[in-house]
Scaffold this motif. Structure first.
Motif, PDB file in Angstrom:
ATOM      1  N   THR A  11       0.964  -0.638   0.347  1.00 18.16           N
ATOM      2  CA  THR A  11      -0.040   0.144  -0.295  1.00 18.16           C
ATOM      3  C   THR A  11       0.576   0.955   0.439  1.00 18.16           C
ATOM      4  OG1 THR A  11      -0.434   0.181   2.339  1.00 18.16           O
ATOM      5  CG2 THR A  11      -1.943  -0.941   1.260  1.00 18.16           C
ATOM      6  N   ALA A  12       2.321   1.259  -0.384  1.00 17.17           N
ATOM      7  CA  ALA A  12       2.725   2.425  -0.289  1.00 17.17           C
ATOM      8  C   ALA A  12       3.118   2.916  -1.194  1.00 17.17           C
ATOM      9  CB  ALA A  12       3.723   2.313   0.925  1.00 17.17           C
ATOM     10  N   TYR A  13       3.489   2.323  -2.422  1.00 17.85           N
ATOM     11  CA  TYR A  13       4.042   2.150  -3.237  1.00 17.85           C
ATOM     12  C   TYR A  13       3.733   1.077  -5.037  1.00 17.85           C
ATOM     13  CZ  TYR A  13       8.525  -0.567  -2.440  1.00 17.85           C
ATOM     14  OH  TYR A  13       9.163  -1.204  -1.553  1.00 17.85           O
ATOM     15  N   GLY A  14       3.487   1.657  -6.121  1.00 18.29           N
ATOM     16  CA  GLY A  14       3.538  -0.205  -6.663  1.00 18.29           C
ATOM     17  C   GLY A  14       4.365   0.821  -8.033  1.00 18.29           C
ATOM     18  N   LYS A  57      -9.678  -6.244  -4.169  1.00 20.27           N
ATOM     19  CA  LYS A  57      -8.980  -6.909  -3.338  1.00 20.27           C
ATOM     20  C   LYS A  57      -7.731  -6.160  -2.796  1.00 20.27           C
ATOM     21  CE  LYS A  57     -12.416 -10.343  -3.190  1.00 20.27           C
ATOM     22  NZ  LYS A  57     -12.664 -10.942  -3.393  1.00 20.27           N
ATOM     23  N   GLN A  58      -7.450  -5.916  -1.812  1.00 20.85           N
ATOM     24  CA  GLN A  58      -6.163  -5.147  -0.782  1.00 20.85           C
ATOM     25  C   GLN A  58      -5.558  -6.982  -0.284  1.00 20.85           C
ATOM     26  OE1 GLN A  58      -4.291  -3.110  -1.016  1.00 20.85           O
ATOM     27  NE2 GLN A  58      -5.627  -0.835  -0.492  1.00 20.85           N
ATOM     28  N   PRO A  59      -4.934  -6.594  -0.304  1.00 26.61           N
ATOM     29  CA  PRO A  59      -3.718  -8.069   0.031  1.00 26.61           C
ATOM     30  C   PRO A  59      -4.564  -8.444   1.737  1.00 26.61           C
ATOM     31  CG  PRO A  59      -1.803  -6.424  -0.562  1.00 26.61           C
ATOM     32  CD  PRO A  59      -3.415  -6.278  -1.119  1.00 26.61           C
ATOM     33  N   ALA A  60      -4.534  -9.878   1.993  1.00 31.55           N
ATOM     34  CA  ALA A  60      -4.684  -9.404   2.949  1.00 31.55           C
ATOM     35  C   ALA A  60      -4.167  -9.418   4.695  1.00 31.55           C
ATOM     36  CB  ALA A  60      -5.071 -11.304   3.321  1.00 31.55           C
ATOM     37  N   ILE A  68      -7.395 -19.261  -1.060  1.00 29.16           N
ATOM     38  CA  ILE A  68      -6.598 -18.388  -1.265  1.00 29.16           C
ATOM     39  C   ILE A  68      -7.583 -16.628  -0.423  1.00 29.16           C
ATOM     40  CG2 ILE A  68      -5.091 -16.233  -2.478  1.00 29.16           C
ATOM     41  CD1 ILE A  68      -3.628 -19.540  -2.310  1.00 29.16           C
ATOM     42  N   LEU A  69      -7.136 -16.338   0.478  1.00 27.42           N
ATOM     43  CA  LEU A  69      -7.352 -15.113   1.090  1.00 27.42           C
ATOM     44  C   LEU A  69      -6.740 -13.995   0.818  1.00 27.42           C
ATOM     45  CD1 LEU A  69      -7.585 -17.714   4.016  1.00 27.42           C
ATOM     46  CD2 LEU A  69      -9.739 -17.092   2.121  1.00 27.42           C
ATOM     47  N   PHE A  70      -8.046 -12.429   0.507  1.00 28.08           N
ATOM     48  CA  PHE A  70      -7.619 -11.443   1.070  1.00 28.08           C
ATOM     49  C   PHE A  70      -8.414 -10.826   1.527  1.00 28.08           C
ATOM     50  CE2 PHE A  70      -6.012 -12.979  -3.336  1.00 28.08           C
ATOM     51  CZ  PHE A  70      -5.199 -11.959  -4.011  1.00 28.08           C
ATOM     52  N   LEU A  71      -8.036  -9.583   1.537  1.00 27.11           N
ATOM     53  CA  LEU A  71      -8.599  -9.204   3.019  1.00 27.11           C
ATOM     54  C   LEU A  71      -9.814  -8.949   3.726  1.00 27.11           C
ATOM     55  CD1 LEU A  71      -7.834  -6.929   4.890  1.00 27.11           C
ATOM     56  CD2 LEU A  71      -7.912  -5.018   3.871  1.00 27.11           C
ATOM     57  N   PRO A  85      -0.838   9.409   2.765  1.00 29.03           N
ATOM     58  CA  PRO A  85      -0.950   8.470   3.621  1.00 29.03           C
ATOM     59  C   PRO A  85      -1.942   7.965   3.532  1.00 29.03           C
ATOM     60  CG  PRO A  85       0.217   9.963   4.933  1.00 29.03           C
ATOM     61  CD  PRO A  85       0.397  10.793   3.339  1.00 29.03           C
ATOM     62  N   GLU A  86      -2.477   8.835   3.777  1.00 28.74           N
ATOM     63  CA  GLU A  86      -4.107   8.386   3.901  1.00 28.74           C
ATOM     64  C   GLU A  86      -5.184   7.260   3.600  1.00 28.74           C
ATOM     65  OE1 GLU A  86      -4.540  12.055   1.427  1.00 28.74           O
ATOM     66  OE2 GLU A  86      -3.287  11.235   3.573  1.00 28.74           O
ATOM     67  N   VAL A  87      -4.651   7.154   1.544  1.00 30.94           N
ATOM     68  CA  VAL A  87      -5.082   6.672   0.966  1.00 30.94           C
ATOM     69  C   VAL A  87      -4.844   5.474   1.198  1.00 30.94           C
ATOM     70  CG1 VAL A  87      -5.836   6.346  -1.242  1.00 30.94           C
ATOM     71  CG2 VAL A  87      -5.401   8.231  -0.912  1.00 30.94           C
ATOM     72  N   LEU A  88      -5.492   4.443   0.820  1.00 35.99           N
ATOM     73  CA  LEU A  88      -4.876   2.811   0.574  1.00 35.99           C
ATOM     74  C   LEU A  88      -5.355   2.639  -0.696  1.00 35.99           C
ATOM     75  CD1 LEU A  88      -3.862   1.425   2.912  1.00 35.99           C
ATOM     76  CD2 LEU A  88      -6.029   0.397   3.530  1.00 35.99           C
ATOM     77  N   THR A  89      -4.024   1.846  -1.137  1.00 37.55           N
ATOM     78  CA  THR A  89      -4.532   1.240  -2.151  1.00 37.55           C
ATOM     79  C   THR A  89      -3.399   0.600  -2.642  1.00 37.55           C
ATOM     80  OG1 THR A  89      -4.669   1.289  -4.897  1.00 37.55           O
ATOM     81  CG2 THR A  89      -2.713   3.163  -3.810  1.00 37.55           C
ATOM     82  N   SER A  90      -3.301  -0.195  -3.653  1.00 35.10           N
ATOM     83  CA  SER A  90      -2.369  -1.403  -4.494  1.00 35.10           C
ATOM     84  C   SER A  90      -2.277  -1.690  -5.890  1.00 35.10           C
ATOM     85  CB  SER A  90      -2.434  -2.166  -3.042  1.00 35.10           C
ATOM     86  OG  SER A  90      -3.154  -3.113  -3.463  1.00 35.10           O
TER      87      SER A  90
END
Length: 372
Positions: free
Chosen positions: A62-65, A87-90, A361-364, A74-79
């Motif tokens: 979620t920090a960079y890609g 879906k975000q990683p778990a 396979i489980l994501f968040l 930093p308040e944004v949550l992406t990936s």
């Protein structure tokens, strides 16, 4: 009679004094005997997750890609993962390297303030967080990969020992600052001094003896406890192993470890990678048997993603399926010549979508419903 009473009292004193150092005999005992309730719950949850499937994670997700960086938001949550499967990683992995230097950014230019925010956000959503620590060499001042002898100096009284203690104090303050909305400390997984059976880190094989490594592991843990850090599960994570004996060589003992892991990358092609992962996860499963310890493929990735567009389903999934691991974590997406997950328009994107659809396979979103 008085003699008998004195003997009985002495026996009781010896028994009570020794209880703190008894070997792990209960599957509820943690390396930190004073771990807060959230840590106890996390360990139980990891065991439950393994019964349901495998949590998918990524380092710095979620920090960079590829072509984006959240330093100023930093308040944004992406990936990259979310951009592909919504879906975000778990599980999120972060590294504390350079915190020991007093920096505000880690060695991969991730702000520590962002790590803290994203740890809080992912935890609130039911996710998992793991930290590694690529700390600098305290003797030479070089990086973790500077193999100048250092462990011996840390283990004896002197300026290097004092420097190391100060460094641990700095990461202790960070760990203690990780709190949820109710002010309770967030439980996280700490994977220090990893890949010790390789020769590339200053704490690795050939840079110190196995006994010195064990003493360093225990010293590090004792320093964290002395700094009142009680929100960690400790993960022991060697590089690829050739045998059970390879695992045992540096292992500090069950009393100092909560989770077993192994780091394996696809360097030499899919068949060799699959063989290595399969054999190593069997070693971990054997070592965890009877101890009820969670175990994981704690760091992995494919250096040649373009070589197999169906790598996720044909190689990774087919190898870890039914292995018993609680999670698998791929390394970071730094740039187009160094990435370990997928991203939009990447060659394995469609196969990753199929990987995400696997029931185990489980994501968040899937992880949130699994409790201890």
């Amino acid at each position: 009679m008085k003699y008998f009473v004195r003997i009985l009292i002495l026996f009781n004193l010896i028994f009570v004094a020794s209880c703190g150092s008894l070997p792990r005999q209960s599957n509820t005992i943690l390396a930190d005997r004073e771990a807060n309730p959230n840590v106890v719950a996390l360990r139980k949850r990891l065991l439950e997750i393994a019964k349901e499937g495998i949590a998918f994670g990524q380092q710095d997700a979620t920090a960079y890609g590829l072509d984006w960086y959240l330093q100023d938001q930093p308040e944004v949550l992406t990936s990259d993962v979310k951009k592909v499967v919504n879906k975000q990683p778990a599980l999120l992995g972060f590294d504390l390297g350079h915190m020991e230097l007093g920096n505000t950014y880690n060695l991969d230019t991730v702000p520590f303030a962002l790590m803290k925010q994203h740890t809080q956000k992912i935890y609130e959503k039911g996710g998992l967080i793991t930290f590694s620590w690529h700390l600098n060499n305290p003797v030479s001042g070089g990086s973790s990969w500077d193999t100048t002898s250092a462990v011996t100096e840390i283990l004896k009284d002197g300026p290097v020992n004092q420097k190391y203690e100060d460094w641990v104090k700095k990461i202790s303050m960070f760990f203690k600052s990780l709190k949820d909305e109710e002010g309770k400390q967030i439980p996280v997984i700490f994977r220090p001094l990893h890949e010790m059976n390789g020769a590339w880190f200053w704490w690795g094989k050939g840079r110190c003896t196995p006994e010195e490594y064990k003493k360093l592991w225990i010293k590090t843990q004792e320093l964290l406890l002395a700094n009142d850090v009680h929100n960690l599960l400790y993960a022991y994570s060697p590089n690829i192993m050739s045998s059970s004996e390879d695992f045992e060589m540096f292992y500090p003992g069950d009393d100092y470890v909560d989770i077993l892991g192994v780091d394996i990358y696809n360097h030499s092609g899919d068949p060799e990678f699959m063989k290595a992962v399969s054999s190593n996860l069997k070693i971990l499963k054997e070592k965890s048997s009877g101890k009820n310890m969670p175990f994981a493929l704690s760091e992995t990735g494919n250096f040649s993603m373009a070589a197999n567009p169906e790598w996720w389903t044909e190689v990774l999934y087919s190898t870890i399926q039914n292995s018993g691991i609680s999670w698998v974590m791929v390394w970071r997406n730094a740039r187009k010549d160094h990435y370990f997950s997928t991203y939009p328009s990447e060659v394995t994107e469609n196969d990753f979508m199929q990987f995400e659809q696997k029931e185990d396979i489980l994501f968040l979103p899937e992880l949130k419903s699994i409790h201890n």
